[in-house]
Design an enzyme around this catalytic site. Structure first.
Site, mmCIF file in Angstrom:
data_model
loop_
_atom_site.group_PDB
_atom_site.id
_atom_site.type_symbol
_atom_site.label_atom_id
_atom_site.label_comp_id
_atom_site.label_asym_id
_atom_site.label_seq_id
_atom_site.Cartn_x
_atom_site.Cartn_y
_atom_site.Cartn_z
ATOM 1 N N TYR A 51 2.347 -7.692 -12.258
ATOM 2 C CA TYR A 51 1.818 -6.592 -11.449
ATOM 3 C C TYR A 51 0.611 -5.946 -12.136
ATOM 4 O O TYR A 51 0.643 -5.670 -13.335
ATOM 5 C CB TYR A 51 2.872 -5.517 -11.191
ATOM 6 C CG TYR A 51 4.034 -5.953 -10.314
ATOM 7 C CD1 TYR A 51 3.991 -7.124 -9.560
ATOM 8 C CD2 TYR A 51 5.188 -5.183 -10.235
ATOM 9 C CE1 TYR A 51 5.064 -7.509 -8.769
ATOM 10 C CE2 TYR A 51 6.268 -5.563 -9.431
ATOM 11 C CZ TYR A 51 6.193 -6.731 -8.714
ATOM 12 O OH TYR A 51 7.249 -7.116 -7.921
ATOM 13 N N PRO A 198 10.923 -2.588 1.028
ATOM 14 C CA PRO A 198 11.909 -1.863 1.853
ATOM 15 C C PRO A 198 11.272 -1.035 2.968
ATOM 16 O O PRO A 198 11.915 -0.770 3.980
ATOM 17 C CB PRO A 198 12.606 -0.945 0.834
ATOM 18 C CG PRO A 198 11.612 -0.782 -0.276
ATOM 19 C CD PRO A 198 10.894 -2.095 -0.362
ATOM 20 N N LEU A 199 10.015 -0.640 2.756
ATOM 21 C CA LEU A 199 9.315 0.149 3.787
ATOM 22 C C LEU A 199 8.288 -0.707 4.522
ATOM 23 O O LEU A 199 7.416 -0.165 5.219
ATOM 24 C CB LEU A 199 8.628 1.363 3.129
ATOM 25 C CG LEU A 199 9.596 2.330 2.431
ATOM 26 C CD1 LEU A 199 8.832 3.426 1.691
ATOM 27 C CD2 LEU A 199 10.559 2.937 3.449
ATOM 28 N N GLY A 202 4.863 0.290 4.109
ATOM 29 C CA GLY A 202 4.478 1.587 4.680
ATOM 30 C C GLY A 202 4.643 1.645 6.195
ATOM 31 O O GLY A 202 4.628 2.722 6.792
ATOM 32 N N LEU A 204 7.215 1.432 7.828
ATOM 33 C CA LEU A 204 8.429 2.165 8.193
ATOM 34 C C LEU A 204 8.391 3.626 7.734
ATOM 35 O O LEU A 204 9.420 4.280 7.634
ATOM 36 C CB LEU A 204 9.663 1.443 7.603
ATOM 37 C CG LEU A 204 10.008 0.143 8.337
ATOM 38 C CD1 LEU A 204 10.983 -0.712 7.523
ATOM 39 C CD2 LEU A 204 10.597 0.432 9.723
ATOM 40 N N THR A 205 7.176 4.128 7.466
ATOM 41 C CA THR A 205 7.052 5.546 7.111
ATOM 42 C C THR A 205 6.518 6.368 8.275
ATOM 43 O O THR A 205 6.493 7.600 8.207
ATOM 44 C CB THR A 205 6.089 5.741 5.919
ATOM 45 O OG1 THR A 205 4.769 5.375 6.336
ATOM 46 C CG2 THR A 205 6.510 4.902 4.732
ATOM 47 N N GLY A 206 6.009 5.707 9.310
ATOM 48 C CA GLY A 206 5.468 6.423 10.465
ATOM 49 C C GLY A 206 3.992 6.755 10.334
ATOM 50 O O GLY A 206 3.424 7.414 11.209
HETATM 51 P P1 NAP Z 1 7.159 -0.956 0.155
HETATM 52 O O1 NAP Z 1 8.069 -0.214 -0.752
HETATM 53 O O2 NAP Z 1 7.675 -1.508 1.411
HETATM 54 O O3 NAP Z 1 5.907 -0.033 0.519
HETATM 55 C C1 NAP Z 1 5.260 0.716 -0.449
HETATM 56 C C2 NAP Z 1 4.063 1.417 0.166
HETATM 57 O O4 NAP Z 1 4.498 2.246 1.240
HETATM 58 C C3 NAP Z 1 3.382 2.340 -0.818
HETATM 59 O O5 NAP Z 1 2.415 1.644 -1.562
HETATM 60 C C4 NAP Z 1 2.790 3.390 0.090
HETATM 61 O O6 NAP Z 1 1.607 2.909 0.683
HETATM 62 C C5 NAP Z 1 3.764 3.454 1.231
HETATM 63 N N1 NAP Z 1 4.726 4.545 1.083
HETATM 64 C C6 NAP Z 1 5.804 4.598 0.262
HETATM 65 N N2 NAP Z 1 6.469 5.735 0.444
HETATM 66 C C7 NAP Z 1 5.820 6.423 1.405
HETATM 67 C C8 NAP Z 1 6.043 7.668 2.049
HETATM 68 N N3 NAP Z 1 7.098 8.415 1.749
HETATM 69 N N4 NAP Z 1 5.153 8.063 3.000
HETATM 70 C C9 NAP Z 1 4.104 7.301 3.332
HETATM 71 N N5 NAP Z 1 3.836 6.118 2.756
HETATM 72 C C10 NAP Z 1 4.691 5.674 1.809
HETATM 73 O O7 NAP Z 1 6.452 -2.156 -0.614
HETATM 74 P P2 NAP Z 1 6.333 -2.545 -2.143
HETATM 75 O O8 NAP Z 1 5.968 -1.385 -3.001
HETATM 76 O O9 NAP Z 1 5.431 -3.723 -2.202
HETATM 77 O O10 NAP Z 1 7.783 -3.045 -2.491
HETATM 78 C C11 NAP Z 1 8.658 -2.292 -3.297
HETATM 79 C C12 NAP Z 1 8.808 -2.925 -4.635
HETATM 80 O O11 NAP Z 1 9.438 -4.186 -4.512
HETATM 81 C C13 NAP Z 1 7.498 -3.258 -5.348
HETATM 82 O O12 NAP Z 1 6.849 -2.153 -5.887
HETATM 83 C C14 NAP Z 1 7.971 -4.247 -6.344
HETATM 84 O O13 NAP Z 1 8.570 -3.581 -7.444
HETATM 85 C C15 NAP Z 1 9.003 -5.027 -5.552
HETATM 86 N N6 NAP Z 1 8.501 -6.289 -4.978
HETATM 87 C C16 NAP Z 1 9.066 -7.432 -5.411
HETATM 88 C C17 NAP Z 1 8.677 -8.651 -4.911
HETATM 89 C C18 NAP Z 1 9.351 -9.892 -5.442
HETATM 90 O O14 NAP Z 1 8.906 -11.012 -5.147
HETATM 91 N N7 NAP Z 1 10.403 -9.733 -6.196
HETATM 92 C C19 NAP Z 1 7.691 -8.735 -3.915
HETATM 93 C C20 NAP Z 1 7.138 -7.553 -3.463
HETATM 94 C C21 NAP Z 1 7.548 -6.334 -4.000
HETATM 95 P P3 NAP Z 1 0.140 3.359 0.310
HETATM 96 O O15 NAP Z 1 -0.208 2.416 -0.758
HETATM 97 O O16 NAP Z 1 -0.588 3.135 1.562
HETATM 98 O O17 NAP Z 1 0.148 4.774 -0.157
#
Ligand code: NAP
Length: 306
Positions: A51, A198-199, A202, A204-206
């Site tokens: 990362y 999980p979101l 983003g 799923l944040t609206g």
């Molecule tokens: P995510 O959790 O689905 O989405 C994160 C994004 O959603 C943030 O960057 C932010 O976007 C937005 N967000 C989060 N909380 C918010 C809120 N309360 N209100 C408005 N917007 C919000 O995606 P992810 O971060 O990619 O996935 C979570 C974690 O899973 C990663 O950080 C990583 O540790 C792990 N991951 C693992 C793999 C794997 O292959 N194992 C692959 C992917 C991810 P903005 O950037 O627009 O602010």
């Protein structure tokens, strides 16, 4: 903050995914996110060597500083870090662990995960190498990521003094493809689930709306056009809008629905939502309080069936 367990580890039900650190956000913004997380009772930080071009681990370690013992650090190896550096061969597992320990500035990794299956290396060999790291005290628990049930079954049957305690697979209300397979295998082998995306980045944040440009500076606004259009498709908005209407009708937000639905799944260990700002972490940490009933879950199944 509610806690769950991954083997011997106690983790907060809401964790922070750290893949924005060192990539989309710099050291100061990372510090703000980590501070807000600890203040909100979040203890689990999930990063990976790849990362931010290896900078996520560095910035996470710096941001935790003297509070390292308050945190549960999960990291991963196996993705391509540099030319010839990646995979899951035993010698490389050892080398990758040392490199992550150095970057994180710590003497132990709480949860060490293989990021992707490596078909060129028998899982027994990788597990033996990961298990040795536990025996040496460099790692407390081991886990895997992007493993389907057949791989989880194979890993559970492999001889090793320590075994996987968790699996990190893609899972959200917008992507339930691996849900049943992952849960069934985790129930068989007593593993905790860490759902990634999980979101849905983003969605799923609206904050994204049909027929509106994605807000400037957001993750989806920064995607190449083809991927952005796919993420913001009418079909996806059909589901998002139904889910949001369902949440509103029950006095909740879409974010609370997305986080609480995951939190209530069997074997769920921690919902590792990514964040770029402190307010996001605070909102996410507070979004798992909706205890969905079986009837509500059945309604959600109908809304998300494709
Ligand atoms: P995510 O959790 O689905 O989405 C994160 C994004 O959603 C943030 O960057 C932010 O976007 C937005 N967000 C989060 N909380 C918010 C809120 N309360 N209100 C408005 N917007 C919000 O995606 P992810 O971060 O990619 O996935 C979570 C974690 O899973 C990663 O950080 C990583 O540790 C792990 N991951 C693992 C793999 C794997 O292959 N194992 C692959 C992917 C991810 P903005 O950037 O627009 O602010």
């Amino acid at each position: 903050m509610e806690t769950r367990t991954i083997g011997s580890l106690t983790v907060s039900l809401v964790g922070v995914g750290c893949n924005n650190f060192g990539g989309r956000i710099d050291a100061d913004a990372t510090q703000a996110v980590v501070d807000a997380a600890l203040d909100a009772g979040v203890t689990l930080f999930d990063t990976a060597d790849i990362y931010g071009g290896t900078q996520s681990e560095v910035l996470l370690g710096q941001a935790l500083g003297s509070r390292r013992d308050k945190a549960v650090i999960a990291t991963k190896f196996g993705g391509p870090v540099a030319e010839g550096k990646g995979g899951a061969k035993p010698d490389y597992v050892k080398e990758a662990c040392e490199a992550s320990l150095r970057r994180l500035g710590t003497d132990r990794i709480d949860l060490y995960q293989i990021h992707f299956p490596d078909d060129s290396t028998p899982i027994e060999d990788t597990l033996a190498a990961m298990s040795a790291l536990v025996d040496e005290g460099k790692v407390r628990e081991i886990g895997c990521s992007n493993f389907d049930s057949s791989r989880l079954d194979a890993a559970a049957g492999a001889p090793a003094s320590n075994t996987f305690r968790s699996v990190q697979n893609q899972l959200s209300l917008l992507d339930r493809r691996q849900e049943a397979d992952t849960i069934a295998a985790c129930e068989r082998h007593g593993l905790g689930i860490l759902p990634y995306f999980p979101l849905a980045s983003g969605m799923l944040t609206g904050k994204y709306r049909r027929d509106a440009e994605p807000p400037a500076g957001t993750r989806l606004a920064g995607l190449p056009a083809e991927r952005r259009e796919k993420a913001l498709s009418d079909r996806t908005f059909d589901t998002v809008e139904k889910l949001e209407a369902f949440a509103t009708a029950h006095g909740h937000t879409l974010l609370e629905l997305a986080m609480s639905w995951l939190a209530g799944l069997p074997q769920m260990a921690s919902v590792i939502a990514g964040a770029t700002r402190p307010d996001q972490v605070r909102d996410n940490a507070a979004a798992v309080g909706w205890r969905l009933t079986d009837d509500e879950r059945a309604e959600i199944d109908a809304l998300t069936r494709r």
